[in-house]
Design a protein around this motif. Structure first.
Motif, PDB file in Angstrom:
ATOM      1  N   LEU A 192      36.252   1.249  21.047  1.00 39.03           N
ATOM      2  CA  LEU A 192      35.669   2.495  21.517  1.00 39.03           C
ATOM      3  C   LEU A 192      34.846   2.168  22.757  1.00 39.03           C
ATOM      4  CD1 LEU A 192      34.466   3.800  18.041  1.00 39.03           C
ATOM      5  CD2 LEU A 192      36.659   4.227  19.160  1.00 39.03           C
ATOM      6  N   PRO A 219      39.618   5.529  22.376  1.00 39.21           N
ATOM      7  CA  PRO A 219      38.984   6.686  23.010  1.00 39.21           C
ATOM      8  C   PRO A 219      37.793   6.275  23.874  1.00 39.21           C
ATOM      9  CG  PRO A 219      39.348   7.053  20.661  1.00 39.21           C
ATOM     10  CD  PRO A 219      39.614   5.606  20.915  1.00 39.21           C
ATOM     11  N   ARG A 220      37.493   7.122  24.844  1.00 44.10           N
ATOM     12  CA  ARG A 220      36.354   6.906  25.743  1.00 44.10           C
ATOM     13  C   ARG A 220      35.365   8.051  25.549  1.00 44.10           C
ATOM     14  NH1 ARG A 220      38.148   3.359  29.810  1.00 44.10           N
ATOM     15  NH2 ARG A 220      36.461   4.029  31.171  1.00 44.10           N
TER      16      ARG A 220
END
Length: 298
Positions: A192, A219-220
Protein backbone atom coordinates in the motif's frame (compact mmCIF):
# COMPACT_ATOMS: atom_id res chain seq x y z
CA UNK A 1 -6.33 63.72 -9.62
CA UNK A 2 -8.45 60.58 -9.59
CA UNK A 3 -7.18 57.83 -7.30
CA UNK A 4 -7.16 54.17 -8.29
CA UNK A 5 -8.08 51.82 -5.42
CA UNK A 6 -8.67 48.12 -6.18
CA UNK A 7 -10.70 46.23 -3.60
CA UNK A 8 -9.02 43.80 -1.21
CA UNK A 9 -10.63 40.74 -2.80
CA UNK A 10 -9.06 41.60 -6.17
CA UNK A 11 -5.65 42.17 -4.61
CA UNK A 12 -5.80 38.92 -2.64
CA UNK A 13 -6.73 37.00 -5.79
CA UNK A 14 -3.89 38.66 -7.70
CA UNK A 15 -1.16 38.11 -5.09
CA UNK A 16 -2.21 34.50 -4.49
CA UNK A 17 -2.26 33.74 -8.22
CA UNK A 18 1.13 35.45 -8.58
CA UNK A 19 2.61 33.21 -5.88
CA UNK A 20 1.24 30.00 -7.33
CA UNK A 21 1.07 30.94 -11.02
CA UNK A 22 -2.04 28.81 -10.97
CA UNK A 23 -5.66 29.93 -10.56
CA UNK A 24 -6.78 26.59 -9.09
CA UNK A 25 -4.19 26.68 -6.31
CA UNK A 26 -5.01 30.32 -5.59
CA UNK A 27 -8.68 29.35 -5.38
CA UNK A 28 -7.93 26.60 -2.82
CA UNK A 29 -5.93 29.03 -0.72
CA UNK A 30 -8.67 31.66 -0.74
CA UNK A 31 -11.64 29.32 -0.46
CA UNK A 32 -13.00 30.35 -3.87
CA UNK A 33 -13.58 28.70 -7.22
CA UNK A 34 -11.00 29.12 -10.01
CA UNK A 35 -13.58 31.05 -12.05
CA UNK A 36 -14.08 33.47 -9.14
CA UNK A 37 -10.33 34.08 -8.95
CA UNK A 38 -10.26 34.64 -12.71
CA UNK A 39 -13.10 37.17 -12.46
CA UNK A 40 -11.37 39.09 -9.65
CA UNK A 41 -8.17 39.33 -11.67
CA UNK A 42 -10.07 40.32 -14.82
CA UNK A 43 -11.73 43.13 -12.86
CA UNK A 44 -8.33 44.26 -11.59
CA UNK A 45 -6.86 44.20 -15.10
CA UNK A 46 -9.79 46.30 -16.32
CA UNK A 47 -9.22 48.80 -13.52
CA UNK A 48 -5.47 49.20 -14.15
CA UNK A 49 -5.84 48.97 -17.94
CA UNK A 50 -3.23 46.30 -18.61
CA UNK A 51 -2.77 42.53 -18.57
CA UNK A 52 -1.19 41.11 -15.42
CA UNK A 53 -0.90 37.49 -16.57
CA UNK A 54 -0.43 35.69 -19.86
CA UNK A 55 -0.56 32.01 -20.72
CA UNK A 56 2.47 30.38 -22.29
CA UNK A 57 1.33 26.94 -23.35
CA UNK A 58 -0.15 25.34 -20.23
CA UNK A 59 1.64 27.71 -17.85
CA UNK A 60 0.54 30.99 -16.29
CA UNK A 61 3.17 33.76 -16.35
CA UNK A 62 3.23 37.27 -14.92
CA UNK A 63 3.61 40.02 -17.46
CA UNK A 64 6.32 42.59 -16.81
CA UNK A 65 3.60 44.97 -15.59
CA UNK A 66 2.20 42.21 -13.38
CA UNK A 67 5.61 41.50 -11.88
CA UNK A 68 6.20 45.18 -11.07
CA UNK A 69 2.72 45.52 -9.63
CA UNK A 70 3.18 42.43 -7.43
CA UNK A 71 6.48 43.79 -6.13
CA UNK A 72 4.70 46.96 -5.05
CA UNK A 73 1.47 45.61 -3.54
CA UNK A 74 2.37 42.26 -1.92
CA UNK A 75 4.18 43.65 1.12
CA UNK A 76 1.65 46.43 1.90
CA UNK A 77 -1.15 43.86 1.68
CA UNK A 78 0.71 41.63 4.14
CA UNK A 79 1.16 44.63 6.45
CA UNK A 80 -2.58 45.32 6.36
CA UNK A 81 -3.20 41.76 7.50
CA UNK A 82 -0.63 42.07 10.29
CA UNK A 83 -2.03 45.41 11.43
CA UNK A 84 -5.55 43.94 11.54
CA UNK A 85 -4.28 41.01 13.58
CA UNK A 86 -2.56 43.33 16.05
CA UNK A 87 -5.78 45.32 16.43
CA UNK A 88 -7.75 42.15 17.12
CA UNK A 89 -5.14 41.17 19.71
CA UNK A 90 -5.39 44.54 21.45
CA UNK A 91 -9.18 44.06 21.72
CA UNK A 92 -8.72 40.85 23.69
CA UNK A 93 -9.42 38.38 20.87
CA UNK A 94 -5.94 36.86 20.96
CA UNK A 95 -7.24 33.70 22.67
CA UNK A 96 -8.64 32.34 19.37
CA UNK A 97 -6.11 30.24 17.46
CA UNK A 98 -6.92 29.11 13.93
CA UNK A 99 -5.10 25.90 13.09
CA UNK A 100 -4.97 23.52 10.14
CA UNK A 101 -3.75 19.96 10.52
CA UNK A 102 -3.52 16.93 8.26
CA UNK A 103 -6.43 14.61 9.13
CA UNK A 104 -4.57 11.49 10.30
CA UNK A 105 -2.23 13.46 12.55
CA UNK A 106 -5.22 15.29 14.00
CA UNK A 107 -7.12 12.13 14.94
CA UNK A 108 -4.17 9.90 15.93
CA UNK A 109 -1.82 12.38 17.64
CA UNK A 110 -3.38 15.74 18.36
CA UNK A 111 -6.96 15.06 19.50
CA UNK A 112 -5.99 12.52 22.22
CA UNK A 113 -3.62 15.09 23.72
CA UNK A 114 -5.80 18.20 23.40
CA UNK A 115 -7.72 17.81 26.68
CA UNK A 116 -4.42 18.33 28.50
CA UNK A 117 -3.72 21.54 26.57
CA UNK A 118 -7.23 22.95 26.97
CA UNK A 119 -7.25 22.19 30.68
CA UNK A 120 -3.97 24.03 31.18
CA UNK A 121 -4.96 27.04 29.03
CA UNK A 122 -8.67 27.72 29.67
CA UNK A 123 -8.48 31.12 27.97
CA UNK A 124 -7.49 29.71 24.56
CA UNK A 125 -10.03 28.59 21.96
CA UNK A 126 -8.94 26.48 18.99
CA UNK A 127 -10.58 26.79 15.58
CA UNK A 128 -9.69 24.04 13.09
CA UNK A 129 -9.52 24.98 9.41
CA UNK A 130 -9.23 22.84 6.29
CA UNK A 131 -5.82 21.18 6.12
CA UNK A 132 -3.30 22.49 3.61
CA UNK A 133 -2.73 20.38 0.51
CA UNK A 134 0.82 19.57 -0.54
CA UNK A 135 1.31 22.56 -2.85
CA UNK A 136 -0.76 25.13 -0.95
CA UNK A 137 0.80 28.35 0.30
CA UNK A 138 0.27 29.31 3.95
CA UNK A 139 -2.89 31.47 4.18
CA UNK A 140 -2.69 34.68 6.19
CA UNK A 141 -5.88 33.60 8.02
CA UNK A 142 -4.04 30.74 9.78
CA UNK A 143 -2.00 30.98 12.97
CA UNK A 144 -0.36 27.56 12.61
CA UNK A 145 -0.58 24.34 10.63
CA UNK A 146 0.61 20.78 10.97
CA UNK A 147 1.89 19.65 7.58
CA UNK A 148 3.34 16.43 6.21
CA UNK A 149 6.47 16.59 4.05
CA UNK A 150 10.15 17.46 4.20
CA UNK A 151 9.81 20.59 6.35
CA UNK A 152 10.56 23.04 3.53
CA UNK A 153 7.68 25.47 3.00
CA UNK A 154 8.13 29.04 1.88
CA UNK A 155 7.40 31.86 4.30
CA UNK A 156 7.02 29.83 7.52
CA UNK A 157 9.09 28.32 10.31
CA UNK A 158 8.76 24.51 10.33
CA UNK A 159 9.52 22.50 13.47
CA UNK A 160 9.59 18.69 13.44
CA UNK A 161 7.04 16.87 15.58
CA UNK A 162 6.95 13.17 14.65
CA UNK A 163 6.78 10.71 11.78
CA UNK A 164 10.32 9.93 10.56
CA UNK A 165 10.28 6.34 11.81
CA UNK A 166 8.40 4.06 9.39
CA UNK A 167 7.32 0.47 10.09
CA UNK A 168 5.57 -2.16 7.94
CA UNK A 169 2.08 -3.02 9.16
CA UNK A 170 -0.71 -5.31 8.02
CA UNK A 171 -3.80 -7.09 9.31
CA UNK A 172 -3.44 -10.38 11.24
CA UNK A 173 -5.55 -12.01 8.53
CA UNK A 174 -3.07 -10.84 5.89
CA UNK A 175 -0.22 -12.68 7.65
CA UNK A 176 -2.30 -15.85 7.52
CA UNK A 177 -2.47 -15.54 3.71
CA UNK A 178 1.07 -14.24 3.16
CA UNK A 179 3.53 -15.64 5.71
CA UNK A 180 5.92 -12.77 6.45
CA UNK A 181 9.00 -13.98 8.27
CA UNK A 182 11.60 -11.60 6.83
CA UNK A 183 12.06 -8.28 5.03
CA UNK A 184 12.33 -10.25 1.79
CA UNK A 185 8.86 -11.69 2.38
CA UNK A 186 7.49 -8.20 3.03
CA UNK A 187 9.13 -6.96 -0.18
CA UNK A 188 7.28 -9.61 -2.18
CA UNK A 189 3.87 -8.94 -0.69
CA UNK A 190 1.24 -6.56 -2.10
CA UNK A 191 2.05 -3.08 -0.86
CA UNK A 192 0.00 0.00 0.00
CA UNK A 193 1.51 3.32 -1.08
CA UNK A 194 1.06 6.89 0.15
CA UNK A 195 1.26 9.30 -2.79
CA UNK A 196 3.61 11.67 -0.96
CA UNK A 197 5.85 8.88 0.35
CA UNK A 198 6.27 6.50 -2.57
CA UNK A 199 10.07 6.68 -2.34
CA UNK A 200 9.99 5.51 1.29
CA UNK A 201 9.55 1.95 0.04
CA UNK A 202 12.80 2.30 -1.91
CA UNK A 203 14.60 3.70 1.14
CA UNK A 204 13.24 0.81 3.20
CA UNK A 205 14.38 -1.75 0.59
CA UNK A 206 17.92 -0.32 0.55
CA UNK A 207 18.08 -0.29 4.35
CA UNK A 208 17.11 -3.97 4.57
CA UNK A 209 19.03 -5.11 1.48
CA UNK A 210 16.08 -6.39 -0.51
CA UNK A 211 15.17 -5.87 -4.15
CA UNK A 212 13.73 -2.34 -4.38
CA UNK A 213 11.12 -3.24 -7.00
CA UNK A 214 10.10 -6.66 -5.70
CA UNK A 215 6.89 -5.40 -4.12
CA UNK A 216 3.67 -6.08 -5.97
CA UNK A 217 1.95 -2.82 -6.87
CA UNK A 218 -1.10 -2.05 -4.79
CA UNK A 219 -3.56 0.79 -4.18
CA UNK A 220 -2.32 4.34 -3.68
CA UNK A 221 -3.69 6.79 -1.14
CA UNK A 222 -3.62 10.53 -0.42
CA UNK A 223 -4.11 10.13 3.34
CA UNK A 224 -2.59 7.77 5.87
CA UNK A 225 -5.97 7.39 7.58
CA UNK A 226 -7.36 5.67 4.48
CA UNK A 227 -4.17 3.66 3.93
CA UNK A 228 -4.35 2.36 7.52
CA UNK A 229 -7.97 1.33 7.00
CA UNK A 230 -6.95 -0.53 3.85
CA UNK A 231 -4.22 -2.31 5.82
CA UNK A 232 -6.74 -3.29 8.52
CA UNK A 233 -8.98 -4.67 5.77
CA UNK A 234 -6.18 -7.00 4.64
CA UNK A 235 -5.44 -5.29 1.33
CA UNK A 236 -1.66 -5.31 1.72
CA UNK A 237 1.35 -4.15 3.72
CA UNK A 238 1.57 -0.47 4.53
CA UNK A 239 4.82 1.30 5.34
CA UNK A 240 3.65 4.04 7.69
CA UNK A 241 4.92 6.44 10.36
CA UNK A 242 5.07 4.30 13.50
CA UNK A 243 3.11 6.70 15.71
CA UNK A 244 0.10 6.68 13.36
CA UNK A 245 -0.29 2.91 13.65
CA UNK A 246 0.38 2.66 17.42
CA UNK A 247 -3.24 2.57 18.57
CA UNK A 248 -4.31 0.00 15.95
CA UNK A 249 -1.32 -2.20 16.85
CA UNK A 250 -2.15 -2.03 20.56
CA UNK A 251 -5.78 -2.92 19.77
CA UNK A 252 -4.70 -5.90 17.64
CA UNK A 253 -6.20 -4.59 14.40
CA UNK A 254 -2.72 -4.32 12.88
CA UNK A 255 0.54 -6.15 13.43
CA UNK A 256 4.18 -5.41 12.65
CA UNK A 257 5.01 -8.66 10.83
CA UNK A 258 8.81 -8.24 11.02
CA UNK A 259 11.11 -5.93 12.95
CA UNK A 260 12.16 -3.98 9.87
CA UNK A 261 11.60 -0.29 10.42
CA UNK A 262 13.47 2.55 8.76
CA UNK A 263 14.22 6.19 9.58
CA UNK A 264 13.47 8.60 6.73
CA UNK A 265 14.92 12.05 7.51
CA UNK A 266 13.11 13.98 4.76
CA UNK A 267 9.63 12.89 5.83
CA UNK A 268 7.61 13.86 8.86
CA UNK A 269 4.90 15.98 10.41
CA UNK A 270 5.86 19.58 11.16
CA UNK A 271 4.36 22.47 13.09
CA UNK A 272 4.45 25.47 10.75
CA UNK A 273 3.78 29.13 11.50
CA UNK A 274 4.82 32.58 10.24
CA UNK A 275 7.65 33.97 12.34
CA UNK A 276 5.93 37.32 12.81
CA UNK A 277 2.71 35.62 13.96
CA UNK A 278 4.60 33.88 16.76
CA UNK A 279 5.96 37.24 17.90
CA UNK A 280 2.49 38.79 17.91
CA UNK A 281 0.46 36.06 19.60
CA UNK A 282 1.10 34.81 23.11
CA UNK A 283 -1.51 32.06 22.64
CA UNK A 284 0.44 30.73 19.66
CA UNK A 285 3.65 30.76 21.70
CA UNK A 286 1.90 28.73 24.39
CA UNK A 287 0.52 26.27 21.84
CA UNK A 288 3.91 25.87 20.16
CA UNK A 289 5.69 25.18 23.45
CA UNK A 290 3.07 22.60 24.38
CA UNK A 291 3.24 20.87 20.97
CA UNK A 292 7.04 20.60 21.08
CA UNK A 293 6.94 19.31 24.66
CA UNK A 294 4.41 16.65 23.65
CA UNK A 295 6.56 15.66 20.65
CA UNK A 296 9.65 15.28 22.86
CA UNK A 297 7.77 12.77 25.01
CA UNK A 298 7.18 10.50 22.00
Amino acid sequence: MRHCYPNIAELLAFTSAARHLNFSRAARELGLTPSAVSRQIAALETLVGTALFVREGRHLVLTEAGRRYHDRVAEPLREIGNASLELMTSRGESDLLTIASVPTFTTKWLIPRLPDFLASTPGVTLSFSRHLAHGDAFPFTLDAAVRYGDGSWEGVVSEYLDGRRFVPVCAPSFVARYPLASATDVARAPRLVHNQAEEVWGTWATCHDVAPHAQRPGPRFEQYSVLLQAAEAGMGVGLVPAFLAREAIQAGRLVVPVDAGVDVPRHGHYLCYPKERLQQRSALRTFREWMLAQASQG
